[in-house]
Design an enzyme around this catalytic site. Structure first.
Site, mmCIF file in Angstrom:
data_model
loop_
_atom_site.group_PDB
_atom_site.id
_atom_site.type_symbol
_atom_site.label_atom_id
_atom_site.label_comp_id
_atom_site.label_asym_id
_atom_site.label_seq_id
_atom_site.Cartn_x
_atom_site.Cartn_y
_atom_site.Cartn_z
ATOM 1 N N ASP A 10 -6.856 -84.708 -44.301
ATOM 2 C CA ASP A 10 -6.584 -85.955 -43.565
ATOM 3 C C ASP A 10 -6.052 -85.615 -42.169
ATOM 4 O O ASP A 10 -4.924 -85.952 -41.811
ATOM 5 C CB ASP A 10 -5.598 -86.863 -44.315
ATOM 6 C CG ASP A 10 -4.220 -86.236 -44.501
ATOM 7 O OD1 ASP A 10 -3.229 -87.015 -44.615
ATOM 8 O OD2 ASP A 10 -4.101 -84.990 -44.504
ATOM 9 N N ASP A 15 -3.294 -80.327 -40.783
ATOM 10 C CA ASP A 15 -4.644 -80.173 -41.350
ATOM 11 C C ASP A 15 -5.556 -79.475 -40.332
ATOM 12 O O ASP A 15 -6.354 -78.608 -40.675
ATOM 13 C CB ASP A 15 -5.268 -81.524 -41.665
ATOM 14 C CG ASP A 15 -4.469 -82.359 -42.642
ATOM 15 O OD1 ASP A 15 -3.445 -82.918 -42.224
ATOM 16 O OD2 ASP A 15 -4.861 -82.423 -43.813
ATOM 17 N N ASN A 39 -2.890 -89.330 -43.107
ATOM 18 C CA ASN A 39 -2.101 -89.306 -41.863
ATOM 19 C C ASN A 39 -2.521 -90.427 -40.924
ATOM 20 O O ASN A 39 -1.714 -90.951 -40.166
ATOM 21 C CB ASN A 39 -2.288 -87.955 -41.156
ATOM 22 C CG ASN A 39 -1.530 -86.844 -41.854
ATOM 23 O OD1 ASN A 39 -0.420 -87.059 -42.343
ATOM 24 N ND2 ASN A 39 -2.140 -85.676 -41.946
ATOM 25 N N THR A 121 -5.478 -81.063 -48.806
ATOM 26 C CA THR A 121 -4.294 -81.141 -47.931
ATOM 27 C C THR A 121 -3.970 -82.579 -47.514
ATOM 28 O O THR A 121 -3.259 -82.799 -46.527
ATOM 29 C CB THR A 121 -4.493 -80.276 -46.665
ATOM 30 O OG1 THR A 121 -5.619 -80.793 -45.926
ATOM 31 C CG2 THR A 121 -4.729 -78.820 -47.015
ATOM 32 N N PHE A 157 4.697 -86.974 -48.886
ATOM 33 C CA PHE A 157 3.742 -87.971 -48.409
ATOM 34 C C PHE A 157 2.421 -87.965 -49.181
ATOM 35 O O PHE A 157 1.959 -89.024 -49.620
ATOM 36 C CB PHE A 157 3.477 -87.739 -46.906
ATOM 37 C CG PHE A 157 2.459 -88.670 -46.306
ATOM 38 C CD1 PHE A 157 1.152 -88.241 -46.092
ATOM 39 C CD2 PHE A 157 2.797 -89.969 -45.968
ATOM 40 C CE1 PHE A 157 0.205 -89.097 -45.530
ATOM 41 C CE2 PHE A 157 1.856 -90.835 -45.404
ATOM 42 C CZ PHE A 157 0.560 -90.394 -45.188
ATOM 43 N N ASN A 158 1.755 -86.823 -49.315
ATOM 44 C CA ASN A 158 0.426 -86.804 -49.939
ATOM 45 C C ASN A 158 0.458 -87.372 -51.357
ATOM 46 O O ASN A 158 -0.438 -88.107 -51.765
ATOM 47 C CB ASN A 158 -0.144 -85.379 -49.978
ATOM 48 C CG ASN A 158 -0.608 -84.889 -48.624
ATOM 49 O OD1 ASN A 158 -0.905 -85.703 -47.732
ATOM 50 N ND2 ASN A 158 -0.658 -83.588 -48.446
ATOM 51 N N HIS A 231 2.615 -77.209 -43.080
ATOM 52 C CA HIS A 231 2.350 -77.533 -44.484
ATOM 53 C C HIS A 231 0.952 -77.079 -44.929
ATOM 54 O O HIS A 231 0.815 -76.257 -45.824
ATOM 55 C CB HIS A 231 2.423 -79.055 -44.690
ATOM 56 C CG HIS A 231 3.721 -79.687 -44.289
ATOM 57 N ND1 HIS A 231 4.908 -79.498 -44.965
ATOM 58 C CD2 HIS A 231 4.001 -80.553 -43.278
ATOM 59 C CE1 HIS A 231 5.862 -80.209 -44.392
ATOM 60 N NE2 HIS A 231 5.347 -80.850 -43.375
ATOM 61 N N ASP A 232 -0.079 -77.623 -44.316
ATOM 62 C CA ASP A 232 -1.438 -77.425 -44.816
ATOM 63 C C ASP A 232 -1.966 -76.005 -44.620
ATOM 64 O O ASP A 232 -2.651 -75.475 -45.512
ATOM 65 C CB ASP A 232 -2.383 -78.447 -44.164
ATOM 66 C CG ASP A 232 -1.992 -79.865 -44.528
ATOM 67 O OD1 ASP A 232 -2.322 -80.784 -43.761
ATOM 68 O OD2 ASP A 232 -1.336 -80.050 -45.572
HETATM 69 O O1 RIB Z 1 3.874 -84.051 -46.403
HETATM 70 C C1 RIB Z 1 3.065 -83.261 -45.584
HETATM 71 C C2 RIB Z 1 1.626 -83.520 -45.871
HETATM 72 O O2 RIB Z 1 1.307 -84.893 -45.619
HETATM 73 C C3 RIB Z 1 0.690 -82.721 -44.964
HETATM 74 O O3 RIB Z 1 -0.523 -82.492 -45.632
HETATM 75 C C4 RIB Z 1 0.474 -83.650 -43.817
HETATM 76 O O4 RIB Z 1 -0.744 -83.369 -43.113
HETATM 77 C C5 RIB Z 1 0.382 -84.974 -44.522
HETATM 78 O O5 RIB Z 1 -0.944 -85.110 -45.020
HETATM 79 CA CA CA Z 2 -2.575 -83.264 -44.547
#
Ligand code: RIB
Ligand code: CA
Length: 301
Positions: A10, A15, A39, A121, A157-158, A231-232
């Site tokens: 996303d 990403d 996102n 991701t 979040f994801n 993160h990703d």
């Molecule tokens: O919480 C971080 C994740 O949520 C990452 O993958 C960021 O790109 C969002 O998608």
């Molecule tokens: Ca992401």
């Protein structure tokens, strides 16, 4: 022998760096990208996936469009983190190319084969839908947390965006590796790292501008971190260079309630029998990871 991967994403600043890391990693063969709302809206995450590929002349990598909303919940985006375009910061031209006509789930199902790793991701909506059609050997997903969340105190979040999808993925019996906030908050690129990236070439300069923007949110929300967690890219590095990660067997369950919606309850301390197919990352060699990211972004020139 490179590992074939499919990347469901996303884009989104991190990403975008994950896509670049995958393309620059000789250990991996990126078979294609699929996009999901997260996102930003699906239209914007899809345009961003195309823009990132075209930035490095890889418009040959197919992009298939996925879900524009979660399985059952209302769509939620993170414009406060990634901006109105989803890739605010650098001035990237609009995409010249188009996604393929095939929908993401069919695109993925056609390419799932022995040895292919699905890296996810973003919210897991596409992955949940995929399980009705095909079963990857392994899923490596960025999402969840053993400890504190980021979208809420309880949830990352994801997973929070589509907890029903995440619950289906973790209950699938497939070999799932969870790259959660506990490890990605160790994989931070600070101001020195951003300046190093800015100096390694045209693509490094774009990545630095992405991190300039991404860092604004993180400096406000996480003053204790020196910069932005990648993160990703950690999920991609987990496939390319697993020796950089401390991976442990665990059992992961997703909370579908309201107050703790999307919380991943991770038992890695042996309170109960670990799920034989759940693995969680506890740690990372952060310096080696940062060196890997800089070296591979520099390889684009
Ligand atoms: O919480 C971080 C994740 O949520 C990452 O993958 C960021 O790109 C969002 O998608
Ligand atoms: Ca992401």
């Amino acid at each position: 022998m490179s590992i074939p991967i499919l990347l469901d994403c996303d884009p989104g600043h991190d990403d975008a760096i994950a896509i670049l890391l995958a393309l620059a990693s000789p250990e991996l063969e990126l078979l294609g990208l699929t996009t999901v709302a997260g996102n930003q809206t699906l239209e914007k995450t899809t345009a961003n996936a195309l823009r990132v590929l075209e930035l490095v002349g890889r418009g040959d990598v197919p992009v298939a469009v996925g879900a524009d909303r979660p399985l059952v919940r209302e769509r939620e985006i993170a414009a406060d983190v990634h901006g109105d375009t989803g890739l605010d910061g650098p001035d990237l031209p609009p995409p010249r190319g188009e996604p393929v006509a095939q929908a993401a789930v069919e695109f993925l199902a056609e390419r799932i084969a022995p040895g292919v790793v699905l890296v996810a991701t973003g919210p897991l909506t596409n992955v949940a839908h995929l399980l009705d059609h095909a079963r990857p050997d392994r899923i490596v997903l960025m999402g969840g947390a053993i400890g504190e969340g980021n979208r809420t105190p309880a949830a990352e979040f994801n997973i929070w965006v589509d907890p029903e999808a995440a619950a289906r993925v973790f209950a699938s019996g497939i070999d799932v590796t969870m790259i959660g906030l506990d490890v990605t908050h160790q994989a931070v690129v600070g101001s020195a790292g951003v300046e190093e990236l800015r100096g390694v070439g045209r693509v490094g300069s774009v990545v630095a501008e992405l991190l300039d923007f991404y860092g604004r949110f993180h400096r406000r929300r996480y003053p204790d971190l020196d910069g932005s967690p990648l993160h990703d890219p950690v999920a991609v590095a987990t496939v390319a260079r697993p020796e950089l990660l401390d991976l442990r067997p665990a059992r992961v369950a997703v909370d579908l309630g309201e107050q703790s919606r999307g919380r991943t309850n991770v038992d890695w301390r042996g309170r109960g029998a670990p799920d034989p197919n759940h693995t969680v990352a506890l740690g990372i060699d952060a310096d080696a990871f940062r060196r890997l990211v800089v070296e591979r972004i520099a390889s684009f020139g």
